[in-house]
Motif scaffolding. Structure first.
Motif, short mmCIF file in Angstrom:
data_model
loop_
_atom_site.label_atom_id
_atom_site.label_comp_id
_atom_site.label_asym_id
_atom_site.label_seq_id
_atom_site.Cartn_x
_atom_site.Cartn_y
_atom_site.Cartn_z
N GLU A 186 -1.59 2.99 -1.65
CA GLU A 186 -1.38 4.44 -1.68
C GLU A 186 -0.05 4.82 -2.33
OE1 GLU A 186 -2.05 7.52 -1.20
OE2 GLU A 186 -4.03 7.43 -0.37
N ASP A 187 -0.02 6.00 -2.96
CA ASP A 187 1.25 6.50 -3.50
C ASP A 187 1.72 7.74 -2.74
OD1 ASP A 187 -0.72 8.28 -4.52
OD2 ASP A 187 0.75 8.99 -5.98
N SER A 188 0.98 8.14 -1.68
CA SER A 188 1.37 9.37 -0.99
C SER A 188 1.60 9.13 0.50
CB SER A 188 0.25 10.42 -1.14
OG SER A 188 -0.87 10.06 -0.35
N CYS A 203 6.16 -1.88 1.02
CA CYS A 203 6.35 -0.96 -0.11
C CYS A 203 6.69 -1.77 -1.36
CB CYS A 203 7.46 0.04 0.20
SG CYS A 203 7.68 1.25 -1.13
N ALA A 255 2.54 1.03 0.43
CA ALA A 255 3.02 2.17 -0.35
C ALA A 255 3.45 1.69 -1.73
CB ALA A 255 4.19 2.82 0.37
N LEU A 256 3.11 2.48 -2.74
CA LEU A 256 3.57 2.17 -4.10
C LEU A 256 4.46 3.30 -4.57
CD1 LEU A 256 0.11 0.89 -5.01
CD2 LEU A 256 2.16 -0.47 -5.35
N GLY A 257 5.70 2.94 -4.87
CA GLY A 257 6.65 3.96 -5.30
C GLY A 257 8.02 3.69 -4.69
N GLY A 291 -2.03 8.32 -9.07
CA GLY A 291 -0.70 7.81 -8.74
C GLY A 291 -0.68 6.33 -8.40
N VAL A 292 -1.87 5.73 -8.22
CA VAL A 292 -1.94 4.29 -7.91
C VAL A 292 -2.56 3.54 -9.09
CG1 VAL A 292 -3.10 2.56 -6.45
CG2 VAL A 292 -1.92 4.47 -5.40
N LYS A 339 0.91 15.36 -2.79
CA LYS A 339 0.23 14.13 -3.23
C LYS A 339 -0.77 13.67 -2.18
CE LYS A 339 3.66 12.26 -6.38
NZ LYS A 339 4.69 11.22 -6.60
N ASN A 359 5.59 -0.75 -7.79
CA ASN A 359 4.36 -0.54 -8.58
C ASN A 359 3.52 -1.81 -8.50
OD1 ASN A 359 5.52 -2.44 -10.41
ND2 ASN A 359 6.74 -0.76 -11.21
N ASP A 417 -1.61 7.45 -13.76
CA ASP A 417 -0.59 8.46 -13.45
C ASP A 417 -1.10 9.89 -13.65
OD1 ASP A 417 1.69 9.65 -12.67
OD2 ASP A 417 2.84 9.17 -14.48
#
Ligand code: B16
Ligand code: MG
Length: 220
Positions: free
Chosen positions: A173-175, A204, A191-193, A16-17, A49, A207, A20
């Motif tokens: 991180e994506d979670s 945040c 955070a990514l997303g 997720g980082v 996640k 992406n 995908d």
């Protein structure tokens, strides 16, 4: 972006980082959940996640209101991973998410230490498929920790192996579980997303494409 202290190391989550593969974990779990007559939604999946394989199965069983004996539990774990490994067979270097390679090159050029902090037991295989293993001075994955995210062990171990105090580490991180792990470890949590799915992060970004050189220079 507000001014921040200069960090000395970057710890990357994997699924997720960097790539995908989060969608493949979802597909594999959806198939298992269907065997418990439970339709696993994307919102349910958000809670999985960054969570280890066995903790994920426990959460799905809770959602479905089911329980399993130890043998069946292990069989479902095996089945999930078998399906997941089929999904990731096709993963190759073109699948690195946009902007990630640029960030890795930026960090390498600026002598920032790079580590991986993933809950996945398949992390090494995926790094190899993506042809980026050599960027990582240390890889801490699901095989090398006792406690899964949100426990900070995976990132603390990474910072220790890199010889950098947690307060000088940035975690990508994506979670939500991973953001809590980074915070609990005393690190800067990025955070990514989508901002709405996270709480308690320091920053945040949608992406890695949004993390251009100017932004990276503020962090490192
Ligand atoms: P495996 P990350 C995590 O990887 C995934 O986000 C999570 O969905 C998965 O259950 C966990 O790895 C374990 O993965 O079954 O391959 O050991 O996001 O921490 O890189
Ligand atoms: Mg992840």
């Amino acid at each position: 972006m507000k001014k921040t202290k200069k960090h000395l190391c970057a710890l990357f989550d994997l699924d997720g980082v960097i790539v995908d593969t989060a969608k493949y974990h979802y597909l594999a779990w959806k198939k298992i959940a269907a065997e418990f007559d439970y339709e696993l939604t994307e919102a349910d999946n958000e809670q999985l996640k960054g969570v280890s394989r066995s903790d994920s199965l426990n959460r799905i069983l809770e959602m479905a209101g089911k329980s399993l004996d130890e043998d069946s539990f292990n069989q479902f774990l095996h089945q999930k991973n078998k399906d997941y490994l089929i999904f990731i067979q096709e993963v190759k270097k073109d699948n690195i998410l946009p902007g990630v390679k640029h960030a890795l090159d930026f960090l390498k050029e600026n002598k920032i230490k790079i580590g991986l902090g993933s809950a996945s037991k398949n992390a090494q295989i995926i790094l190899e498929k993506l042809e980026i293993t050599s960027y990582f001075e240390t890889v801490v994955d699901g095989n090398s920790v006792q406690n899964g995210k949100p426990h900070p062990e995976v990132f603390l171990k990474g910072s220790q192996l890199l010889g950098v105090d947690p307060e000088y580490c940035v975690v990508f991180e994506d979670s939500q579980a991973g953001i809590h792990a980074a915070q609990a470890g005393g690190m800067t949590a990025i955070a990514l997303g989508e901002e709405k799915v996270f709480s308690d992060m320091d920053y945040c970004f949608p992406n890695f494409e949004a993390l251009d050189s100017a932004t990276l220079k503020t962090l490192f």
